[in-house]
Design a protein around this motif. Structure first.
Motif, PDB file in Angstrom:
ATOM      1  N   ALA A  76       0.071  -7.557  -4.910  1.00 30.89           N
ATOM      2  CA  ALA A  76      -0.821  -6.536  -5.563  1.00 30.89           C
ATOM      3  C   ALA A  76      -0.340  -5.180  -4.982  1.00 30.89           C
ATOM      4  CB  ALA A  76      -2.160  -7.067  -5.090  1.00 30.89           C
ATOM      5  N   VAL A  77      -0.715  -4.072  -5.678  1.00 29.10           N
ATOM      6  CA  VAL A  77      -0.375  -3.088  -5.165  1.00 29.10           C
ATOM      7  C   VAL A  77      -1.609  -2.067  -5.144  1.00 29.10           C
ATOM      8  CG1 VAL A  77       0.975  -0.789  -5.744  1.00 29.10           C
ATOM      9  CG2 VAL A  77       2.044  -3.291  -6.213  1.00 29.10           C
ATOM     10  N   ILE A  78      -1.525  -1.403  -4.089  1.00 30.40           N
ATOM     11  CA  ILE A  78      -2.675  -0.316  -3.832  1.00 30.40           C
ATOM     12  C   ILE A  78      -1.964   1.154  -3.804  1.00 30.40           C
ATOM     13  CG2 ILE A  78      -4.667   0.571  -2.277  1.00 30.40           C
ATOM     14  CD1 ILE A  78      -5.181  -2.335  -1.587  1.00 30.40           C
ATOM     15  N   ASP A  79      -2.250   1.868  -4.848  1.00 33.69           N
ATOM     16  CA  ASP A  79      -1.455   3.157  -4.600  1.00 33.69           C
ATOM     17  C   ASP A  79      -2.638   4.188  -4.145  1.00 33.69           C
ATOM     18  OD1 ASP A  79      -0.329   5.540  -5.016  1.00 33.69           O
ATOM     19  OD2 ASP A  79      -0.205   5.430  -7.344  1.00 33.69           O
ATOM     20  N   ALA A  80      -2.494   4.608  -2.977  1.00 35.57           N
ATOM     21  CA  ALA A  80      -3.061   5.616  -2.149  1.00 35.57           C
ATOM     22  C   ALA A  80      -2.107   6.775  -1.808  1.00 35.57           C
ATOM     23  CB  ALA A  80      -3.801   4.952  -0.992  1.00 35.57           C
ATOM     24  N   VAL A 118       0.799  -1.058  -0.067  1.00 33.12           N
ATOM     25  CA  VAL A 118       0.043   0.068   0.030  1.00 33.12           C
ATOM     26  C   VAL A 118       0.945   1.169   0.048  1.00 33.12           C
ATOM     27  CG1 VAL A 118      -1.837   1.396   1.129  1.00 33.12           C
ATOM     28  CG2 VAL A 118      -1.986  -1.188   1.309  1.00 33.12           C
ATOM     29  N   ILE A 119       0.727   2.245  -0.843  1.00 36.95           N
ATOM     30  CA  ILE A 119       1.640   3.435  -1.078  1.00 36.95           C
ATOM     31  C   ILE A 119       0.963   4.499  -0.461  1.00 36.95           C
ATOM     32  CG2 ILE A 119       2.687   4.604  -2.685  1.00 36.95           C
ATOM     33  CD1 ILE A 119       2.832   2.609  -4.743  1.00 36.95           C
ATOM     34  N   ALA A 166      -6.603   3.006   5.546  1.00 34.93           N
ATOM     35  CA  ALA A 166      -7.987   1.952   5.636  1.00 34.93           C
ATOM     36  C   ALA A 166      -7.962   0.784   4.852  1.00 34.93           C
ATOM     37  CB  ALA A 166      -9.021   3.141   5.183  1.00 34.93           C
ATOM     38  N   ALA A 167      -7.267   1.039   3.762  1.00 35.18           N
ATOM     39  CA  ALA A 167      -7.029  -0.289   2.797  1.00 35.18           C
ATOM     40  C   ALA A 167      -6.147  -1.316   3.601  1.00 35.18           C
ATOM     41  CB  ALA A 167      -6.095   0.327   1.830  1.00 35.18           C
ATOM     42  N   ALA A 168      -5.109  -0.881   4.311  1.00 34.63           N
ATOM     43  CA  ALA A 168      -4.416  -1.888   5.049  1.00 34.63           C
ATOM     44  C   ALA A 168      -5.302  -2.561   6.330  1.00 34.63           C
ATOM     45  CB  ALA A 168      -3.215  -1.123   5.888  1.00 34.63           C
TER      46      ALA A 168
END
Length: 468
Positions: free
Chosen positions: A151-155, A13-14, A22-24
């Protein structure tokens, strides 16, 4: 070094801002290990940069359910849901405690410099989807590192890339040379050093959204105080003034956001700010006294000012994503499935529909842009939208498509108009109707107007729907 199997890897998570954390929390809830990479030294680093600004959303609208679940065992108590936090409150009372609970899953001082598929640049098709992501980063001490991700979540938000003063989307001629008297943030006029910069001075405020409203109200309050005698603002709008210029007022379902527009209207009506309409800045020049002169594309030259506050929105930094395959709208730089829902060329006001993993997906499976960054250049973001996004995305990564496709959010109607495209033309919306009320009656409000995490969030939230 061979890349490990994707199933063994964390989800990177970026950004350790509101949406990233929240994503984490949602990933943890699904039994998936996150690794949060935050460039700043603390949680909500960007939010802390506008700690003095009060949100126009209440505490009840800026905390995430999965995050609350993670915090509960620590004895954390949610602040009064009906009250409005400042950016500083949000960071200290919610974001930092959440990061503390996540512990070593959060790495600070870690700036992501590139994302790709292991052993595959964006050209290569062979076995692409079987390869994990590789994330390159630079640590605070300057050392470089790479980590692998399933996977990558760019926040990472848009806070670090504000839009310029120039009406063409590029910096105005002389804008960079005038950097010592130009800021792209709402100034903290309670700070004595910052106050001294603007007190008794003539300041141009460029922009027409929540941030501009806030800056105008702050400057008006300074002018009314004993320390700010002679303080004047010049409000620069690229369009004309119509019934919806000042937002939804008392019709806004987020009352504090409506009050912002009323505060800006009061600044103009009471003579603390002069409005200049239909002005697109082409150049910023110096006069003989070293003061700044704004020159418009139509040749108009405004009277000299001492300072310029540019609040024309933000844009996503896509430079470190150049080796992954994204499908972005050519105008907004938002995911193509999301863009029609938020495009200010089509929607000058109204409700943004809740959305999730399907609208946020790309040809490169397993990478998602979420939060303010997912909106590209659209100025319609609310924190609760980001929380719904990552709830859906985390469920999709976990393989629970039923939960991922479920809608669990009802957004308030904005009552706020703005944006670009046709709406940017003088008086284009004067008789357009739509969701926005006629010009609201002027009311007096306190000295500290409330604003949504204006263009700030994960690295900030945008200024509500739909101003810019």
């Amino acid at each position: 070094m061979n890349a490990p199997a994707t199933a063994e890897l964390p989800v990177v998570v970026i950004g350790a801002g509101p949406t990233g954390l929240a994503a984490a929390a949602h990933l943890v809830d699904h039994g998936i290990e996150p690794l949060i990479l935050e460039a700043g030294p603390a949680a909500g680093a960007a939010v802390r940069e506008w700690a003095h600004v009060r949100l126009f959303s209440t505490w009840g609208e800026v905390t995430d359910p999965a995050a609350e679940k993670l915090l509960a065992p620590t004895g954390w108590v949610k602040p009064d849901p009906a009250t409005y936090p400042s950016g500083g409150d949000w960071a200290k009372q919610y974001l930092q405690p959440l990061a503390d609970v996540l512990g070593e899953r959060v790495r600070f001082g870690a700036t992501v410099t590139g994302v790709s598929r292991a052993g595959r640049d964006r050209i290569v098709d062979a076995d692409r989807e079987t390869q994990p992501f590789v994330v390159h980063l630079r640590n605070a001490d300057g050392t470089e590192e790479r980590v692998f991700a399933g996977a990558v979540i760019d926040a990472s938000g848009t806070w670090t890339t504000p839009s310029p003063a120039g009406g063409s989307g590029l910096p105005a001629l002389g804008e960079k040379a005038a950097a010592d008297h130009v800021t792209y943030r709402v100034p903290d006029l309670k700070d004595p050093a910052v106050q001294a910069r603007y007190a008794g001075k003539r300041t141009a405020v460029i922009g027409s959204g929540a941030s501009a409203f806030t800056a105008l109200a702050y400057l008006a309050d300074l002018a009314k105080s004993g320390d700010g005698t002679g303080t004047r603002a010049v409000w620069i709008l690229r369009r004309g003034i119509s019934g919806s210029t000042f937002g939804g007022g008392t019709a806004d379902q987020l009352p504090a956001r409506g009050a912002l527009g009323l505060a800006a209207k009061a600044a103009v009506d009471e003579g603390y700010a002069d409005a200049v309409t239909g002005f697109r800045t082409e150049a910023i020049e110096r006069d003989g006294d070293g003061r700044l002169v704004l020159v418009g594309e139509d040749g108009r030259r405004l009277d000299a000012v001492d300072e310029v506050i540019v609040l024309t929105g933000f844009r996503p930094d896509l430079s470190f994503l150049s080796e992954v395959r994204l499908n972005l709208d050519e105008r907004l730089q938002a995911p193509v499935e999301l863009a029609p829902l938020i495009d200010p060329n089509q929607h000058s006001c109204g409700t943004v529909y809740p959305h999730g993993h399907r609208e946020l997906s790309h040809p490169e499976q397993g990478i998602y842009l979420v939060g303010m960054k997912s909106y590209g250049r659209a100025p319609t973001f609310l924190a609760m939208t980001g929380y719904e996004q990552v709830r859906s995305v985390a469920a999709a990564i976990a393989g629970d498509l039923e939960a991922a496709d479920r809608v669990e959010l009802t957004l308030p109607e904005t009552g706020v108009c703005g944006g670009a495209g046709l709406f940017d033309q003088p008086d284009a919306d004067a008789d357009a109707g739509g969701c926005c009320a006629p010009a609201p009656a002027l009311v007096q409000i306190g000295s500290a107007p409330a604003t949504e995490p204006t263009a700030p969030t994960e690295q900030a939230s945008g200024g509500g729907c739909c101003g810019s």
